[in-house]
Design a protein around this motif. Sequence first.
Motif, short mmCIF file in Angstrom:
data_model
loop_
_atom_site.label_atom_id
_atom_site.label_comp_id
_atom_site.label_asym_id
_atom_site.label_seq_id
_atom_site.Cartn_x
_atom_site.Cartn_y
_atom_site.Cartn_z
N GLU A 86 0.82 -1.21 0.00
CA GLU A 86 0.00 0.00 0.00
C GLU A 86 0.85 1.26 0.00
N ALA A 87 1.99 1.24 0.70
CA ALA A 87 2.88 2.41 0.73
C ALA A 87 3.41 2.72 -0.67
N ILE A 88 3.72 1.68 -1.42
CA ILE A 88 4.21 1.90 -2.79
C ILE A 88 3.09 2.47 -3.65
N VAL A 89 1.90 1.93 -3.52
CA VAL A 89 0.76 2.44 -4.31
C VAL A 89 0.48 3.89 -3.94
N GLN A 90 0.47 4.20 -2.65
CA GLN A 90 0.24 5.58 -2.22
C GLN A 90 1.30 6.53 -2.78
N ALA A 91 2.54 6.06 -2.87
CA ALA A 91 3.63 6.89 -3.37
C ALA A 91 3.50 7.20 -4.86
N SER A 92 2.60 6.50 -5.54
CA SER A 92 2.38 6.78 -6.97
C SER A 92 1.73 8.14 -7.18
N ARG A 93 1.03 8.62 -6.14
CA ARG A 93 0.32 9.91 -6.17
C ARG A 93 -0.76 9.95 -7.25
N ASN A 94 -1.27 8.78 -7.63
CA ASN A 94 -2.28 8.69 -8.68
C ASN A 94 -3.60 8.24 -8.04
N ALA A 95 -4.50 9.19 -7.83
CA ALA A 95 -5.75 8.92 -7.10
C ALA A 95 -6.60 7.81 -7.72
N PRO A 96 -6.83 7.78 -9.03
CA PRO A 96 -7.63 6.68 -9.59
C PRO A 96 -6.95 5.32 -9.40
N LEU A 97 -5.65 5.27 -9.51
CA LEU A 97 -4.91 4.03 -9.30
C LEU A 97 -5.03 3.58 -7.84
N ILE A 98 -4.88 4.51 -6.92
CA ILE A 98 -4.99 4.20 -5.49
C ILE A 98 -6.37 3.66 -5.18
N ASP A 99 -7.40 4.30 -5.72
CA ASP A 99 -8.78 3.87 -5.48
C ASP A 99 -9.03 2.48 -6.07
N THR A 100 -8.59 2.26 -7.28
CA THR A 100 -8.79 0.96 -7.93
C THR A 100 -8.04 -0.13 -7.18
N HIS A 101 -6.81 0.15 -6.77
CA HIS A 101 -6.03 -0.82 -6.01
C HIS A 101 -6.74 -1.17 -4.71
N LEU A 102 -7.29 -0.19 -4.03
CA LEU A 102 -8.01 -0.43 -2.78
C LEU A 102 -9.17 -1.40 -2.98
N LYS A 103 -9.91 -1.21 -4.06
CA LYS A 103 -11.05 -2.10 -4.34
C LYS A 103 -10.59 -3.52 -4.67
N PHE A 104 -9.56 -3.64 -5.48
CA PHE A 104 -9.06 -4.98 -5.81
C PHE A 104 -8.46 -5.65 -4.58
N ASN A 105 -7.76 -4.87 -3.76
CA ASN A 105 -7.15 -5.44 -2.57
C ASN A 105 -8.22 -5.96 -1.61
N ALA A 106 -9.33 -5.24 -1.48
CA ALA A 106 -10.42 -5.70 -0.62
C ALA A 106 -10.99 -7.01 -1.15
N ARG A 107 -11.12 -7.09 -2.45
CA ARG A 107 -11.66 -8.30 -3.09
C ARG A 107 -10.73 -9.50 -2.91
N LEU A 108 -9.44 -9.23 -2.84
CA LEU A 108 -8.45 -10.30 -2.78
C LEU A 108 -7.89 -10.54 -1.38
N TRP A 109 -8.39 -9.82 -0.39
CA TRP A 109 -7.81 -9.86 0.95
C TRP A 109 -7.66 -11.29 1.48
N ARG A 110 -8.75 -12.04 1.42
CA ARG A 110 -8.75 -13.41 1.97
C ARG A 110 -7.75 -14.30 1.22
N ALA A 111 -7.77 -14.23 -0.10
CA ALA A 111 -6.88 -15.07 -0.90
C ALA A 111 -5.41 -14.69 -0.65
N ARG A 112 -5.14 -13.39 -0.55
CA ARG A 112 -3.76 -12.96 -0.30
C ARG A 112 -3.31 -13.38 1.10
N PHE A 113 -4.22 -13.34 2.06
CA PHE A 113 -3.87 -13.78 3.41
C PHE A 113 -3.52 -15.27 3.40
#
Length: 177
Positions: A86-113
């Motif tokens: 998340e720190a790397i994504v935040q450092a991109s300073r790209n709001a649409p990318l950060i928002d999209t990443h957040l949604k995909f990360n929520a969707r994949l949270w269980r699988a990534r864990f």
Amino acid sequence: MTILEQDGLIEYSVTRRPQVANPRLDEIEQNLIVMGALEALAGELACACITDAEIAQVAEYQRQIEAGDSTLSPLESFRLDMQMHEAIVQASRNAPLIDTHLKFNARLWRARFQSSQRRSGRGQTLAEHRAIVDALSRRDAKATSEALRHHLASAVTNTKNALQEDGKAKDHNTETE
């Protein structure tokens, strides 16, 4: 509920009862491929504007993960891993990318864990983290992007293996009950 459904976090049964989404393996794989592209782009963009303090924080997350590999709780290790990404994504300073990443990360949270809990391949994961931090520290956009894409491709394999192992464990538990 509609937003959770749109984000792929809940699904409805035939009787319209909401339940936590349980995506198929192929859906998880497809989402992880997109996540790899998102994180690769984030790493590339971050190289142009990341601060020394942000690089130090990413490196610190990686250091804590590696130092605590045998002592951290599974949840704490996973949280540090996600904070690093998340720190790397935040450092991109790209709001649409950060928002999209957040949604995909929520969707994949269980699988990534589940993937993060596998001891097999742990050395490879830690080496991939080191490669990401090294490329980011050099602000090498291409190498950072490639390291993140490679790392998320490994996550596809790890997740498949983790889910298959989890399925086998459930099958075994069912047989012994």
